[in-house]
Design an enzyme around this catalytic site. Structure first.
Site, PDB file in Angstrom:
ATOM      1  N   PHE A  38      41.393  89.842  90.383  1.00  0.00           N
ATOM      2  CA  PHE A  38      40.675  91.113  90.246  1.00  0.00           C
ATOM      3  C   PHE A  38      41.553  92.216  90.823  1.00  0.00           C
ATOM      4  O   PHE A  38      41.951  92.158  91.987  1.00  0.00           O
ATOM      5  CB  PHE A  38      39.326  91.086  90.978  1.00  0.00           C
ATOM      6  CG  PHE A  38      38.520  92.323  90.707  1.00  0.00           C
ATOM      7  CD1 PHE A  38      37.746  92.427  89.552  1.00  0.00           C
ATOM      8  CD2 PHE A  38      38.588  93.423  91.554  1.00  0.00           C
ATOM      9  CE1 PHE A  38      37.036  93.591  89.275  1.00  0.00           C
ATOM     10  CE2 PHE A  38      37.877  94.590  91.281  1.00  0.00           C
ATOM     11  CZ  PHE A  38      37.100  94.670  90.140  1.00  0.00           C
ATOM     12  N   ASP A  80      48.695  92.387  95.729  1.00  0.00           N
ATOM     13  CA  ASP A  80      47.477  93.183  95.862  1.00  0.00           C
ATOM     14  C   ASP A  80      46.774  92.725  97.144  1.00  0.00           C
ATOM     15  O   ASP A  80      46.122  91.683  97.171  1.00  0.00           O
ATOM     16  CB  ASP A  80      46.597  92.951  94.626  1.00  0.00           C
ATOM     17  CG  ASP A  80      45.253  93.673  94.712  1.00  0.00           C
ATOM     18  OD1 ASP A  80      44.883  94.111  95.814  1.00  0.00           O
ATOM     19  OD2 ASP A  80      44.577  93.770  93.679  1.00  0.00           O
ATOM     20  N   LYS A 139      40.329  99.470 100.682  1.00  0.00           N
ATOM     21  CA  LYS A 139      39.170  98.915 101.410  1.00  0.00           C
ATOM     22  C   LYS A 139      39.139  99.286 102.901  1.00  0.00           C
ATOM     23  O   LYS A 139      38.594 100.309 103.261  1.00  0.00           O
ATOM     24  CB  LYS A 139      39.112  97.410 101.197  1.00  0.00           C
ATOM     25  CG  LYS A 139      38.764  97.071  99.721  1.00  0.00           C
ATOM     26  CD  LYS A 139      38.064  95.758  99.601  1.00  0.00           C
ATOM     27  CE  LYS A 139      37.867  95.318  98.170  1.00  0.00           C
ATOM     28  NZ  LYS A 139      36.612  95.744  97.594  1.00  0.00           N
TER      29      LYS A 139
END
Ligand code: PLP
Length: 402
Positions: free
Chosen positions: A140, A225, A254
């Site tokens: 993702f 990532d 995040k």
């Protein structure tokens, strides 16, 4: 605000994107690992704000102070000007990773920038044909069109084709498949070091080692990532530190802003130099307010030694979960990397368990219908960990047997 009023406002004024997944509470306040809804009910937050954002806990006093101070001083000036918080943040991140930064506003934007940088590097070193990005199935990477194309989950692609071309997906942790996919047309291999949204599946050392080697052979960039894994969550500052490799490019978001939206793409040479003035930009990227929050967040992560606490707490939680399995509760498997934990259940009861946990005051996440995901903040104390385990144990013990 009551729940019914919130639901009515949501239905009337927001696009129908989140409605089915929203939990039945209106969140009002947070402090450390706890949040309260508008009815005054307290919850232990084992999802860090829902999606692994509040790694340092809610409203950390040092970050709140930095935000207030910056908000009184300068909230925004664009990248047409120098601003001190942005330069301080860039220096911190560059020093931590060893490269130079592009600052943006989210994980998807950080990955989008990484994809563009790798393409530009391929274009400059070889030509337009060196433009393929190899990424993993079940990965993702975000919801913008290019990051969606990189995301190896067809369910997210449906209805949005045509997606940008030049993305190739291979099964995660399959070295032979990676060897078969990386070639002279490859400009980057883009991987999560631990699959997050798909359920905490760590890359094997052999897999990341092969990715590094193949990128070196082909003059391609290895992009990791670390939007979810970065900044201490897995027990190290960056998840790649669990391995014997370094990526050329790393993306973060995040946890970076302590709750404010900010992302970063950090690149090492020679890839970093592929961008030239005008190649990429963001109006808000690295704006003074979120940048000041991010500097304070990094201070907290370092001074409170949160990666070490994440490792310690993760082990304690995993041990407690394995004890539940030994006691005959419906736990099949536990995968733990610090404060990133997945629990496979023996039956498709994840939604029931999540709702029941919330009723008892514990917020957790699910992946599919048979997996729980715990993403507690890195500031979690042993007492809080034990209290969360107690609640989860009581819920699992009450779960209807299949
Ligand atoms: C590994 C990873 N990359 C990228 C993203 C996208 O981040 P954002 O939602 O901030 O765009 C996420 C979000 O869950 C993620 O887990």
């Amino acid at each position: 605000m009551k729940l019914d009023e919130a639901k009515a406002l949501d239905r009337a004024h927001l696009l129908n994107l989140y409605t089915p997944i929203r939990m039945p509470m209106v969140m009002a306040r947070g402090e450390g690992a706890r949040v309260w809804d508008t009815e005054g009910k307290e919850y232990l937050d084992f999802v860090s704000g829902g999606r692994a954002v509040t790694g340092i806990g809610h409203c950390h006093p040092k970050v709140t102070a930095a935000i207030c101070e910056q908000a009184r001083t300068l909230i925004h000036m664009s990248n047409d000007f120098f601003t001190m918080p942005q330069l301080r943040l860039a220096k911190r991140l560059s020093t931590l990773f060893g490269g130079r930064c592009f600052l943006c506003n989210s994980g998807a934007e950080a990955n989008e920038a990484a994809i563009k940088l790798a393409r530009k590097h391929g274009f400059k070193t070889v030509g337009p044909e060196k433009s393929e990005i190899v990424s993993a199935l079940k990965s993702f990477h975000g919801r913008t069109l290019a990051t969606l194309a990189a995301t190896g989950q067809p369910k997210y692609h449906k209805g949005f084709q045509p997606l940008p071309a030049g993305f190739v997906h291979v099964p995660f942790n399959d070295v032979e498949a990676l060897k078969g996919a990386v070639n002279e047309r490859t400009c980057a291999v883009l991987l999560e070091p631990i699959l997050g949204e798909s359920g905490v599946y760590p890359a094997t050392p052999e897999y990341l080692g092969a990715a590094r080697e193949l990128c070196d052979q082909q003059g391609a960039a290895l992009i990791l990532d670390e939007v979810q894994t970065g900044l201490g969550r897995t027990g190290k500052m960056f998840a790649f530190e669990h391995y014997d490799i370094r990526p050329d490019v790393m993306t973060l978001a995040k946890a970076l802003g302590g709750g404010l939206p900010i992302g970063a793409m950090i690149a090492r040479e020679p890839v970093a130099s592929a961008f030239e003035p005008g190649d990429h930009a963001s109006t808000f990227g690295g704006s003074a307010l979120p940048a000041a929050a991010a500097v304070a967040t990094l201070d907290v992560i370092e001074s409170e030694r949160l990666p070490e606490n994440a490792a310690r707490i993760g082990k304690r939680l995993a041990a407690g979960l394995l004890e539940m399995r030994a006691d005959g509760l419906p736990v099949a498997e536990v995968r733990e990397r610090g404060c990133m934990i997945a629990v496979d259940l023996t039956a498709p009861q994840a939604a029931w368990v999540k709702d029941e946990c919330a009723t008892r005051g514990l917020l957790i996440n699910t992946v599919g219908d048979q997996m729980l995901r715990l993403l507690p903040p890195m500031i979690l104390t042993e007492r809080e960990a034990d209290r969360g385990l107690e609640m989860l144990r009581a819920v699992l013990a009450a779960a209807p047997r299949a």
